[in-house]
Design an enzyme around this catalytic site. Structure first.
Site, PDB file in Angstrom:
ATOM      1  N   HIS A   1       0.730  -1.247   0.015  1.00  0.00           N
ATOM      2  CA  HIS A   1       0.089  -0.053  -0.094  1.00  0.00           C
ATOM      3  C   HIS A   1       0.902   1.082   0.032  1.00  0.00           C
ATOM      4  O   HIS A   1       0.396   2.314  -0.159  1.00  0.00           O
ATOM      5  CB  HIS A   1      -1.036   0.052   1.038  1.00  0.00           C
ATOM      6  CG  HIS A   1      -0.117   0.312   2.509  1.00  0.00           C
ATOM      7  ND1 HIS A   1       0.534  -0.641   2.929  1.00  0.00           N
ATOM      8  CD2 HIS A   1      -0.040   1.506   3.185  1.00  0.00           C
ATOM      9  CE1 HIS A   1       1.063  -0.019   4.375  1.00  0.00           C
ATOM     10  NE2 HIS A   1       0.755   1.423   4.420  1.00  0.00           N
TER      11      HIS A   1
HETATM   12  C1  UD1 Z   1      -1.612   6.326   5.360  1.00  0.00           C
HETATM   13  C2  UD1 Z   1      -0.035   6.810   5.943  1.00  0.00           C
HETATM   14  C3  UD1 Z   1       0.772   5.549   5.595  1.00  0.00           C
HETATM   15  C4  UD1 Z   1       0.366   4.387   6.501  1.00  0.00           C
HETATM   16  C5  UD1 Z   1      -1.041   3.791   5.946  1.00  0.00           C
HETATM   17  C6  UD1 Z   1      -1.521   2.926   6.729  1.00  0.00           C
HETATM   18  C7  UD1 Z   1       0.211   9.235   5.314  1.00  0.00           C
HETATM   19  C8  UD1 Z   1       0.904  10.287   4.626  1.00  0.00           C
HETATM   20  N1  UD1 Z   1       0.220   7.918   5.126  1.00  0.00           N
HETATM   21  O1  UD1 Z   1      -1.296   5.989   4.054  1.00  0.00           O
HETATM   22  O2  UD1 Z   1       2.123   5.974   6.412  1.00  0.00           O
HETATM   23  O3  UD1 Z   1       1.414   3.151   6.110  1.00  0.00           O
HETATM   24  O4  UD1 Z   1      -1.990   5.131   6.174  1.00  0.00           O
HETATM   25  O5  UD1 Z   1      -2.362   2.028   6.148  1.00  0.00           O
HETATM   26  O6  UD1 Z   1      -0.363   9.443   6.275  1.00  0.00           O
HETATM   27  N2  UD1 Z   1      -8.802   5.091   1.406  1.00  0.00           N
HETATM   28  C9  UD1 Z   1     -10.254   4.711   1.206  1.00  0.00           C
HETATM   29  N3  UD1 Z   1     -10.709   4.268   2.429  1.00  0.00           N
HETATM   30  C10 UD1 Z   1     -10.017   4.396   3.690  1.00  0.00           C
HETATM   31  C11 UD1 Z   1      -8.901   5.052   3.680  1.00  0.00           C
HETATM   32  C12 UD1 Z   1      -8.199   5.442   2.539  1.00  0.00           C
HETATM   33  O7  UD1 Z   1     -10.777   4.434   0.201  1.00  0.00           O
HETATM   34  O8  UD1 Z   1     -10.808   4.390   4.789  1.00  0.00           O
HETATM   35  C13 UD1 Z   1      -8.409   5.376   0.173  1.00  0.00           C
HETATM   36  C14 UD1 Z   1      -8.638   6.875  -0.583  1.00  0.00           C
HETATM   37  O9  UD1 Z   1      -8.650   6.698  -1.767  1.00  0.00           O
HETATM   38  C15 UD1 Z   1      -7.266   7.666  -0.080  1.00  0.00           C
HETATM   39  C16 UD1 Z   1      -6.138   6.609  -0.244  1.00  0.00           C
HETATM   40  O10 UD1 Z   1      -6.921   5.458   0.119  1.00  0.00           O
HETATM   41  O11 UD1 Z   1      -7.084   8.739  -0.961  1.00  0.00           O
HETATM   42  C17 UD1 Z   1      -4.888   6.710   0.595  1.00  0.00           C
HETATM   43  O12 UD1 Z   1      -5.268   6.949   1.947  1.00  0.00           O
HETATM   44  P1  UD1 Z   1      -4.459   8.146   2.948  1.00  0.00           P
HETATM   45  O13 UD1 Z   1      -4.944   8.062   4.283  1.00  0.00           O
HETATM   46  O14 UD1 Z   1      -4.246   9.431   2.170  1.00  0.00           O
HETATM   47  O15 UD1 Z   1      -2.991   7.298   2.715  1.00  0.00           O
HETATM   48  P2  UD1 Z   1      -2.570   5.624   2.941  1.00  0.00           P
HETATM   49  O16 UD1 Z   1      -2.033   5.258   1.598  1.00  0.00           O
HETATM   50  O17 UD1 Z   1      -3.845   5.086   3.804  1.00  0.00           O
HETATM   51  N1  UDP Z   2      -3.084  -4.812   9.232  1.00  0.00           N
HETATM   52  C1  UDP Z   2      -4.749  -5.256   9.403  1.00  0.00           C
HETATM   53  N2  UDP Z   2      -5.215  -5.664   8.135  1.00  0.00           N
HETATM   54  C2  UDP Z   2      -5.095  -5.556   7.042  1.00  0.00           C
HETATM   55  C3  UDP Z   2      -3.408  -5.000   7.111  1.00  0.00           C
HETATM   56  C4  UDP Z   2      -2.703  -4.625   7.919  1.00  0.00           C
HETATM   57  O1  UDP Z   2      -5.135  -5.521  10.448  1.00  0.00           O
HETATM   58  O2  UDP Z   2      -5.543  -6.010   6.132  1.00  0.00           O
HETATM   59  C5  UDP Z   2      -2.746  -4.310  10.513  1.00  0.00           C
HETATM   60  C6  UDP Z   2      -1.252  -5.042  10.531  1.00  0.00           C
HETATM   61  O3  UDP Z   2      -1.361  -6.224  11.116  1.00  0.00           O
HETATM   62  C7  UDP Z   2      -0.617  -3.743  11.216  1.00  0.00           C
HETATM   63  C8  UDP Z   2      -1.128  -2.625  10.884  1.00  0.00           C
HETATM   64  O4  UDP Z   2      -2.299  -2.949  10.242  1.00  0.00           O
HETATM   65  O5  UDP Z   2      -0.799  -4.249  12.777  1.00  0.00           O
HETATM   66  C9  UDP Z   2      -0.133  -2.370   9.798  1.00  0.00           C
HETATM   67  O6  UDP Z   2      -0.857  -1.058   9.183  1.00  0.00           O
HETATM   68  P1  UDP Z   2      -0.251  -0.781   7.705  1.00  0.00           P
HETATM   69  O7  UDP Z   2       0.336  -1.944   6.923  1.00  0.00           O
HETATM   70  O8  UDP Z   2      -1.716  -0.408   7.035  1.00  0.00           O
HETATM   71  O9  UDP Z   2       0.484   0.286   7.783  1.00  0.00           O
HETATM   72  P2  UDP Z   2       2.132   0.953   8.221  1.00  0.00           P
HETATM   73  O10 UDP Z   2       2.421  -0.053   9.573  1.00  0.00           O
HETATM   74  O11 UDP Z   2       2.786   0.572   6.878  1.00  0.00           O
HETATM   75  O12 UDP Z   2       2.256   2.092   8.466  1.00  0.00           O
END
Ligand code: UD1
Ligand code: UDP
Length: 356
Positions: free
Chosen positions: A208
């Site tokens: 992701h």
């Molecule tokens: C964010 C964090 C990243 C973390 C990740 C965990 C930042 C800059 N990045 O990235 O460090 O690893 O969360 O998962 O804060 N979206 C949905 N539904 C949701 C959430 C997101 O559809 O509930 C989609 C939207 O299109 C959105 C995109 O995902 O634009 C990205 O979401 P965003 O929160 O901006 O960043 P992540 O990639 O989730």
């Molecule tokens: N995680 C989860 N379901 C998923 C993917 C990740 O519960 O489908 C959990 C994972 O076990 C870990 C946390 O989310 O505890 C990690 O988050 P993510 O990979 O989204 O973000 P990052 O750690 O890279 O910021």
């Protein structure tokens, strides 16, 4: 009684907050009061609600409902809303976890008001300033009064930036979560599709990070690598960001890669504990691979979790198709040792004792 205003917003922060919020409410309720603020950065049921329900995280006192958007817009809206809450409640501390936009907004809002900032997971560095996470964590660290680090490497990273005051190694709060919730697995319900629930010969994939999903060449290379592995079965709980980008570029996985919706934490640790190995670009999942004793292949060019690389059981491949294939065919089959690197699983307690 001290009041802590905690800001969370993204999936990994729910996992970390589950530990501390439970301790504050059950064991330290005389000493601390927590005001829990959800920025709404993650909002889908399986990216947010499921974590609160399954992990028994208290209902947030406030949900700012900020939702998705550009970095500036998201962070700006959070900043304004958090400032309002800080002025209203004047907490003793603001607490943030990790490196998301919610972390940055919380730390900045409190710092401007001279409210002490506790940063849990301070000091991590990938040394790649293109990553939004690296920008967020550096700024958050420099604004924090309590820099709570998971490792000695994090302490030494901070020292190089002149940060020594308020710096402590308290271990990794994700280890507390993993130890606590694995005991709940047996008596909890799984929402995994039947076919996957009973699988025992598969590898787990998560993908992701913006550096992979938002770069067409990198995402195509990763998809090609996975599609060429027809002798293996992969399970991929797909992050919404990745789903959007795959569809934008017309990329698909073949049938041996079982793509499912994002799963809750309990199903995630079920998959982590039963898979053969893990392929990921997540920060948290790299450590969980270590906690569950699984070889980890990390599709990034750098990692903040360098100890797992030094221990030999995590390998960096970037998005390079050949490196991914070679790691899956060779590295993933090796047996490794997993000595304790991230503390004893008592990080939550240590944070609260430190504040007392
Ligand atoms: C964010 C964090 C990243 C973390 C990740 C965990 C930042 C800059 N990045 O990235 O460090 O690893 O969360 O998962 O804060 N979206 C949905 N539904 C949701 C959430 C997101 O559809 O509930 C989609 C939207 O299109 C959105 C995109 O995902 O634009 C990205 O979401 P965003 O929160 O901006 O960043 P992540 O990639 O989730
Ligand atoms: N995680 C989860 N379901 C998923 C993917 C990740 O519960 O489908 C959990 C994972 O076990 C870990 C946390 O989310 O505890 C990690 O988050 P993510 O990979 O989204 O973000 P990052 O750690 O890279 O910021």
């Amino acid at each position: 009684m001290k009041t802590i205003l905690t800001v969370i917003g993204a999936r990994p922060q729910f996992v970390k907050a589950a530990v501390l919020s439970r301790l504050i409410r059950h064991k330290y309720s005389k000493e601390f009061k927590e005001i829990l603020v959800h920025t709404g950065q993650h909002y889908d049921k399986n990216m947010s609600d499921i974590f609160f329900k399954e992990m028994e995280i208290p209902e947030p006192d406030y949900n700012l409902n900020i939702g998705s958007g550009s970095h500036g817009m998201m962070t700006g809206k959070m900043l304004e809303a958090i400032e309002g809450l800080l002025l209203e409640h004047r907490p003793d501390y603001l607490l943030v976890y990790g490196d998301t936009n919610s972390t940055l907004a919380g730390a900045l809002a409190a710092s401007k008001l001279h409210i002490p900032v506790i940063h849990v997971e301070a000091g991590l560095r990938s040394f790649n300033m293109h990553m939004p996470e690296e920008q967020n964590r550096i700024v958050a660290d420099h604004l924090s009064t309590h820099l709570l680090c998971p490792t000695e490497t994090a302490i030494s990273n901070l020292k190089k930036e002149g940060l020594t005051k308020g710096v402590e190694n308290i271990g990794d709060i994700m280890l507390d979560a993993s130890l606590f919730y694995r005991k709940k697995l047996e008596h909890s319900m799984s929402f995994l599709p039947e076919e996957i629930r009973n699988m025992d010969d598969f590898f787990l994939i998560t993908l992701h990070r913006a550096e992979n999903t938002d770069d067409k060449e990198r995402l195509t290379s990763i998809v090609s690598a996975l599609n060429s592995l027809e002798a293996y079965t992969g399970v991929l709980p797909l992050h919404p960001r990745t789903k959007k980008m795959l569809s934008k570029w017309g990329l698909y996985f073949k049938d041996h890669i079982k793509v499912i919706a994002p799963v809750g934490y309990l199903d995630m640790i079920r998959l982590e504990s039963s898979c053969n190995f893990i392929l990921t670009d997540s920060g948290g999942v790299q450590k969980e691979a270590y906690f569950f004793g699984k070889p980890c292949i990390t599709m990034r060019n750098q990692t903040e979790w360098v100890e797992t690389i030094e221990a030999g059981c995590n390998i960096l491949t970037g998005a390079d198709q050949n490196k991914i294939l070679s790691a899956i065919n060779n590295f993933s089959k090796q047996k490794f040792e997993y000595p304790s690197l991230y503390g004893k699983g008592d990080t939550g307690e240590r944070i609260l004792k430190l504040l007392l």
